[in-house]
Design an enzyme around this catalytic site. Structure first.
Site: not given
Ligand code: SAH
Ligand code: SF4
Length: 346
Positions: A88, A95, A102
């Site tokens: 990963c 971000c 997140c």
């Molecule tokens: N920015 C991109 C990729 C990075 S985040 C995106 O948003 O797709 C990778 C994955 O982790 C995304 O599907 C995001 O929604 C998920 N994610 C973020 N915070 C999370 C959490 N607390 N629990 C589960 N998945 C989470």
């Molecule tokens: Fe950015 Fe986290 Fe949203 Fe992915 S899920 S776009 S890493 S803030």
């Protein structure tokens, strides 16, 4: 370059075999190159990979890596499964899209990673897993950052990972995950061959905007139109990632909205129970709610497996990166970047 140094042509191929074929990145180990050439390569080219500052292993086969390049710190996670090994990778530090569930989003934006920094994560992980008899078989852009917000560097890295004359990973095994930047999704169909995952998490505009401010800029109708175009151009199935957050997005009403959004798309759905973290305002739903949501989809011929994130115990699971590194990453969150780019109206 090697021919300029007076080397026979086949030396270049030998070097390529080491780097891309055997995934060996230490010149000293390239035993079929003459010693003099190895010394020259070492002194004239930059071979330094980032240093591994810390490594946390979890019992379920995840290793969270903190790397230090000359430009700063980077996080990635190795995920070991039976028969495959996934990496990963991060595409940014922090971000700017500020999704409310997140940890990376809470950190704010620190910087983009370069193509070399993205590929270096692969090289280092490969060096770690090779002695275990593994090779990195899958790369997912699900670490820190929004890959399509760092478009050119990510495209170049994906092409190097999948290129037949480069690392040659299967195009199905490299996944770009995005929060839904519609214009870049369309460009991606043209610029790379890879799998696409969309972080949806809500199929109603007010709900999705609350969870993911980017939805204000690219609402669901626009996202869906980009996905339909993407499918028409590539013929590929799309993966829809849907986090289940207690009392937020996993009732029958939301399941219905999801089914409606999926209509006309060739997509598979992954349900991911929310990974709770102190400081995040949400919780994971109970098992019955997860089952009911899944059943509603299954009854409408939408299989939606529940995926539990690996690496929770070492904060390596989805969305957990950067939780503890706010100070070490040595930059204050720059929330105003979000506003400057017009991604949210705050
Ligand atoms: N920015 C991109 C990729 C990075 S985040 C995106 O948003 O797709 C990778 C994955 O982790 C995304 O599907 C995001 O929604 C998920 N994610 C973020 N915070 C999370 C959490 N607390 N629990 C589960 N998945 C989470
Ligand atoms: Fe950015 Fe986290 Fe949203 Fe992915 S899920 S776009 S890493 S803030």
């Amino acid at each position: 370059m090697l021919t300029k140094w007076g080397q026979p042509k086949f030396r270049a191929q030998q070097l390529i075999d080491w780097l891309y074929g055997k995934r060996t990145f230490a010149v000293g180990s390239m035993t079929n190159l003459p010693q003099a050439l190895r010394t020259k390569l070492e002194s004239e080219l930059k071979w330094d990979l980032p240093e591994t500052v810390s490594r946390l292993d979890s019992a379920d086969g995840a290793s969270k890596l903190l790397l230090k390049s000359e430009r700063g710190l980077i996080e990635s996670v190795i995920l070991r499964y039976e028969g495959r090994t996934s990496l990963c990778v991060s595409s940014q530090v922090g971000c700017r899209l500020a999704c409310s569930f997140c940890q990376t989003g809470r950190l704010g934006f620190v910087r983009h990673l370069t193509t070399a920094e993205i590929l270096a994560q692969f090289a280092i992980a490969e060096q770690i897993v090779q002695p275990e008899g593994r090779r990195i078989s899958h790369v997912v852009f699900m670490g820190m950052g929004e890959p399509l917000d760092n478009y050119d560097h990510v495209v170049a890295a994906v092409n190097r990972l999948t290129g037949k004359d480069a690392f040659g990973l299967s195009v199905r095994n490299v996944t770009v995950s995005t929060s839904g930047l519609a214009p870049q999704i369309r460009s991606l169909a043209r610029d790379v061959q890879a799998a696409l995952a969309i972080s949806l998490h809500g199929a109603r505009d007010d709900l999705r905007t609350e969870l993911m401010p980017i939805n204000r800029r690219y609402p669901l109708a626009e996202l869906k139109s980009a996905l339909l175009d993407y499918q028409q151009m590539t013929g590929d199935k799309i993966t829809i990632e849907y986090i289940l957050i207690k009392d937020k997005n996993c009732g029958i009403r939301e399941a219905k909205e999801l089914v409606k959004f999926l209509h006309g798309l060739r997509a598979k759905v992954n349900l991911i129970p929310f990974n709770a973290h102190p400081g995040l305002p949400y919780q994971r739903p109970d098992d019955q709610t997860i089952r009911d949501f899944q059943l509603y989809l299954a009854e409408r011929s939408i299989p939606a497996p529940v995926r539990y994130s690996k690496g929770l115990e070492v904060s390596a699971a989805c969305g957990q990166l950067a939780a503890k590194n706010l100070e070490t990453l040595s930059a204050a969150p720059k929330r105003q970047d979000v506003l400057n780019r017009g991604f949210t109206q705050a």
